[in-house]
Motif scaffolding. Structure first.
Motif, PDB file in Angstrom:
ATOM      1  N   PRO A 180      52.297  20.636  36.972  1.00  0.00           N
ATOM      2  CA  PRO A 180      50.841  20.438  37.012  1.00  0.00           C
ATOM      3  C   PRO A 180      50.095  21.769  37.168  1.00  0.00           C
ATOM      4  CG  PRO A 180      51.958  18.899  38.472  1.00  0.00           C
ATOM      5  CD  PRO A 180      52.972  19.915  38.068  1.00  0.00           C
ATOM      6  N   MET A 181      48.935  21.853  36.510  1.00  0.00           N
ATOM      7  CA  MET A 181      48.074  23.029  36.600  1.00  0.00           C
ATOM      8  C   MET A 181      46.694  22.573  37.080  1.00  0.00           C
ATOM      9  SD  MET A 181      49.921  25.654  35.525  1.00  0.00           S
ATOM     10  CE  MET A 181      48.799  26.912  34.922  1.00  0.00           C
ATOM     11  N   LEU A 182      46.150  23.298  38.071  1.00  0.00           N
ATOM     12  CA  LEU A 182      44.812  22.998  38.575  1.00  0.00           C
ATOM     13  C   LEU A 182      43.786  23.699  37.703  1.00  0.00           C
ATOM     14  CD1 LEU A 182      45.438  23.542  42.404  1.00  0.00           C
ATOM     15  CD2 LEU A 182      45.759  21.460  41.077  1.00  0.00           C
ATOM     16  N   LEU A 183      42.695  23.009  37.388  1.00  0.00           N
ATOM     17  CA  LEU A 183      41.622  23.611  36.598  1.00  0.00           C
ATOM     18  C   LEU A 183      40.446  23.934  37.501  1.00  0.00           C
ATOM     19  CD1 LEU A 183      43.316  22.308  34.238  1.00  0.00           C
ATOM     20  CD2 LEU A 183      41.140  22.086  33.024  1.00  0.00           C
ATOM     21  N   ILE A 184      40.121  25.235  37.579  1.00  0.00           N
ATOM     22  CA  ILE A 184      38.946  25.708  38.316  1.00  0.00           C
ATOM     23  C   ILE A 184      37.998  26.259  37.265  1.00  0.00           C
ATOM     24  CG2 ILE A 184      38.096  27.266  40.103  1.00  0.00           C
ATOM     25  CD1 ILE A 184      40.873  27.285  41.309  1.00  0.00           C
ATOM     26  N   GLY A 185      37.010  25.475  36.900  1.00  0.00           N
ATOM     27  CA  GLY A 185      36.181  25.831  35.757  1.00  0.00           C
ATOM     28  C   GLY A 185      37.024  25.689  34.505  1.00  0.00           C
ATOM     29  N   THR A 186      37.202  26.764  33.760  1.00  0.00           N
ATOM     30  CA  THR A 186      38.075  26.750  32.574  1.00  0.00           C
ATOM     31  C   THR A 186      39.411  27.439  32.854  1.00  0.00           C
ATOM     32  OG1 THR A 186      37.075  28.821  31.789  1.00  0.00           O
ATOM     33  CG2 THR A 186      36.098  26.757  31.009  1.00  0.00           C
ATOM     34  N   GLN A 187      39.598  27.876  34.074  1.00  0.00           N
ATOM     35  CA  GLN A 187      40.808  28.621  34.430  1.00  0.00           C
ATOM     36  C   GLN A 187      41.878  27.680  34.959  1.00  0.00           C
ATOM     37  OE1 GLN A 187      40.134  31.628  37.356  1.00  0.00           O
ATOM     38  NE2 GLN A 187      42.260  32.288  37.453  1.00  0.00           N
ATOM     39  N   LYS A 188      43.100  27.831  34.445  1.00  0.00           N
ATOM     40  CA  LYS A 188      44.226  27.029  34.899  1.00  0.00           C
ATOM     41  C   LYS A 188      45.022  27.808  35.947  1.00  0.00           C
ATOM     42  CE  LYS A 188      44.855  24.324  30.678  1.00  0.00           C
ATOM     43  NZ  LYS A 188      45.826  23.900  29.633  1.00  0.00           N
ATOM     44  N   PRO A 225      27.756  37.003  29.534  1.00  0.00           N
ATOM     45  CA  PRO A 225      27.781  35.549  29.396  1.00  0.00           C
ATOM     46  C   PRO A 225      28.757  34.910  30.375  1.00  0.00           C
ATOM     47  CG  PRO A 225      29.036  36.575  27.629  1.00  0.00           C
ATOM     48  CD  PRO A 225      28.348  37.688  28.364  1.00  0.00           C
ATOM     49  N   ALA A 226      28.502  33.662  30.706  1.00  0.00           N
ATOM     50  CA  ALA A 226      29.409  32.944  31.607  1.00  0.00           C
ATOM     51  C   ALA A 226      30.804  32.863  30.981  1.00  0.00           C
ATOM     52  CB  ALA A 226      28.860  31.544  31.876  1.00  0.00           C
ATOM     53  N   GLY A 227      31.807  32.885  31.821  1.00  0.00           N
ATOM     54  CA  GLY A 227      33.172  32.832  31.319  1.00  0.00           C
ATOM     55  C   GLY A 227      34.150  33.374  32.343  1.00  0.00           C
ATOM     56  N   THR A 228      35.355  33.649  31.883  1.00  0.00           N
ATOM     57  CA  THR A 228      36.413  34.154  32.758  1.00  0.00           C
ATOM     58  C   THR A 228      36.480  35.671  32.678  1.00  0.00           C
ATOM     59  OG1 THR A 228      37.714  32.142  32.428  1.00  0.00           O
ATOM     60  CG2 THR A 228      38.867  34.058  33.306  1.00  0.00           C
ATOM     61  N   TYR A 229      36.471  36.325  33.840  1.00  0.00           N
ATOM     62  CA  TYR A 229      36.551  37.787  33.915  1.00  0.00           C
ATOM     63  C   TYR A 229      37.642  38.173  34.904  1.00  0.00           C
ATOM     64  CZ  TYR A 229      32.164  37.881  31.317  1.00  0.00           C
ATOM     65  OH  TYR A 229      31.214  37.715  30.348  1.00  0.00           O
ATOM     66  N   SER A 230      38.251  39.318  34.649  1.00  0.00           N
ATOM     67  CA  SER A 230      39.322  39.800  35.520  1.00  0.00           C
ATOM     68  C   SER A 230      38.914  41.101  36.192  1.00  0.00           C
ATOM     69  CB  SER A 230      40.621  40.004  34.731  1.00  0.00           C
ATOM     70  OG  SER A 230      40.442  40.963  33.700  1.00  0.00           O
ATOM     71  N   ILE A 231      39.536  41.356  37.332  1.00  0.00           N
ATOM     72  CA  ILE A 231      39.204  42.540  38.116  1.00  0.00           C
ATOM     73  C   ILE A 231      40.439  43.423  38.264  1.00  0.00           C
ATOM     74  CG2 ILE A 231      39.753  41.478  40.337  1.00  0.00           C
ATOM     75  CD1 ILE A 231      37.364  42.979  41.531  1.00  0.00           C
ATOM     76  N   LYS A 232      40.204  44.734  38.296  1.00  0.00           N
ATOM     77  CA  LYS A 232      41.262  45.706  38.558  1.00  0.00           C
ATOM     78  C   LYS A 232      40.726  46.698  39.577  1.00  0.00           C
ATOM     79  CE  LYS A 232      44.311  49.061  36.276  1.00  0.00           C
ATOM     80  NZ  LYS A 232      44.668  49.699  34.973  1.00  0.00           N
ATOM     81  N   VAL A 233      41.521  46.961  40.607  1.00  0.00           N
ATOM     82  CA  VAL A 233      41.078  47.832  41.696  1.00  0.00           C
ATOM     83  C   VAL A 233      42.039  49.004  41.840  1.00  0.00           C
ATOM     84  CG1 VAL A 233      40.442  47.974  44.126  1.00  0.00           C
ATOM     85  CG2 VAL A 233      40.119  45.815  42.885  1.00  0.00           C
ATOM     86  N   ALA A 234      41.488  50.207  41.762  1.00  0.00           N
ATOM     87  CA  ALA A 234      42.262  51.433  41.992  1.00  0.00           C
ATOM     88  C   ALA A 234      41.685  52.096  43.239  1.00  0.00           C
ATOM     89  CB  ALA A 234      42.175  52.362  40.790  1.00  0.00           C
ATOM     90  N   ALA A 235      42.417  52.024  44.339  1.00  0.00           N
ATOM     91  CA  ALA A 235      41.898  52.514  45.621  1.00  0.00           C
ATOM     92  C   ALA A 235      42.772  53.625  46.186  1.00  0.00           C
ATOM     93  CB  ALA A 235      41.826  51.352  46.622  1.00  0.00           C
ATOM     94  N   ILE A 236      42.115  54.566  46.913  1.00  0.00           N
ATOM     95  CA  ILE A 236      42.841  55.642  47.597  1.00  0.00           C
ATOM     96  C   ILE A 236      42.296  55.772  49.018  1.00  0.00           C
ATOM     97  CG2 ILE A 236      43.378  56.925  45.482  1.00  0.00           C
ATOM     98  CD1 ILE A 236      41.008  58.726  46.066  1.00  0.00           C
ATOM     99  N   ASP A 237      43.167  56.183  49.930  1.00  0.00           N
ATOM    100  CA  ASP A 237      42.736  56.336  51.320  1.00  0.00           C
ATOM    101  C   ASP A 237      42.207  57.750  51.559  1.00  0.00           C
ATOM    102  OD1 ASP A 237      44.966  57.967  51.442  1.00  0.00           O
ATOM    103  OD2 ASP A 237      46.183  56.530  52.573  1.00  0.00           O
TER     104      ASP A 237
END
Length: 227
Positions: free
Chosen positions: A203-211, A165-177
């Motif tokens: 002040p907080m900027l609102l991008i969609g529902t994200q502050k 569903p639409a909404g706020t999602y977070s990303i996590k990246v685990a990288a190796i060379d």
């Protein structure tokens, strides 16, 4: 008489906890009373046992210090008010513009969410984890990252093949060379500022529902939402 003057000085000190206007008025009235009492004391003191000069000077210094402190507080309040006004004006100018901010959260809209990934160096193996607003993992992907800034777009599909569903999602990246060493990956997101929240201390900027705080903005551009 000396104790009366000392108590009057203490009364002046107590006014610092009240509002600026009432404190200023109180200090002015007390100062007039202080001078009246001081003049009376000088006229009626015993010539054979005059008031101690050091004590007299100390009383003057104490009262003058309180008066100067109140004036300094008034100036600080004016500076803070001017600073907040300037910050508010700056924040409202972001409305309708596309900004890039540092962070891990992005909005899933119209079936996609996009992050900008910037690895410190090339990473042939990178495990990407997408989580929802409650911290639940909804999707994972394995990709190869080149050196430098690059976009990563999630199509909104969960690991089970369902549409998230639409909404706020977070990303996590685990990288190796190529040598197996961990690679740090900076993440940022872009979006159009729709509102500015002025209810908090800053002040907080609102991008969609994200502050987003102003301090996290990296780039500013014109809106790409179409004319």
């Amino acid at each position: 008489m000396t104790s009366g003057i000392a108590s009057l000085v203490n009364s002046g000190n107590a006014t610092t906890s009240s509002s600026s206007s009432s404190s200023a008025a109180g200090i002015a009235n007390n100062f007039s009373q202080f001078l009246t009492l001081l003049t009376t004391q000088l006229k009626n003191q015993n010539p054979l046992d005059p008031m101690d000069t050091n004590q007299f000077t100390q009383q003057l210094v104490q009262f003058a210090g309180v008066e100067q402190q109140l004036k300094s507080n008034d100036r600080l309040d004016s500076i803070l008010a001017a600073s907040k006004s300037a910050s508010t004006a700056s924040a409202t100018s972001y409305i309708g513009k596309t900004v890039t901010t540092d962070g891990v959260s992005a909005q899933l809209q119209s079936g996609s969410a996009t992050w900008t990934l910037d690895p410190a160096r090339a990473a042939p193996k990178a495990a990407i984890t997408i989580s929802d607003s409650k911290g639940n993992v909804v999707a994972t992907q394995n990709v190869a990252l080149t050196a430098g800034s690059q976009a990563f777009t999630w199509n909104g599909k969960t690991s089970a093949g369902l549409t998230a569903p639409a909404g706020t999602y977070s990303i996590k990246v685990a990288a190796i060379d190529a040598t197996g060493s961990n690679v740090a990956v900076d993440t940022s997101v872009s979006g159009t500022v729709t509102e500015v929240d002025l209810s908090g201390d800053s002040p907080m900027l609102l991008i969609g529902t994200q502050k987003v705080p102003l301090s996290s903005v990296q780039q500013i551009g014109l809106s790409t939402s179409g004319a």
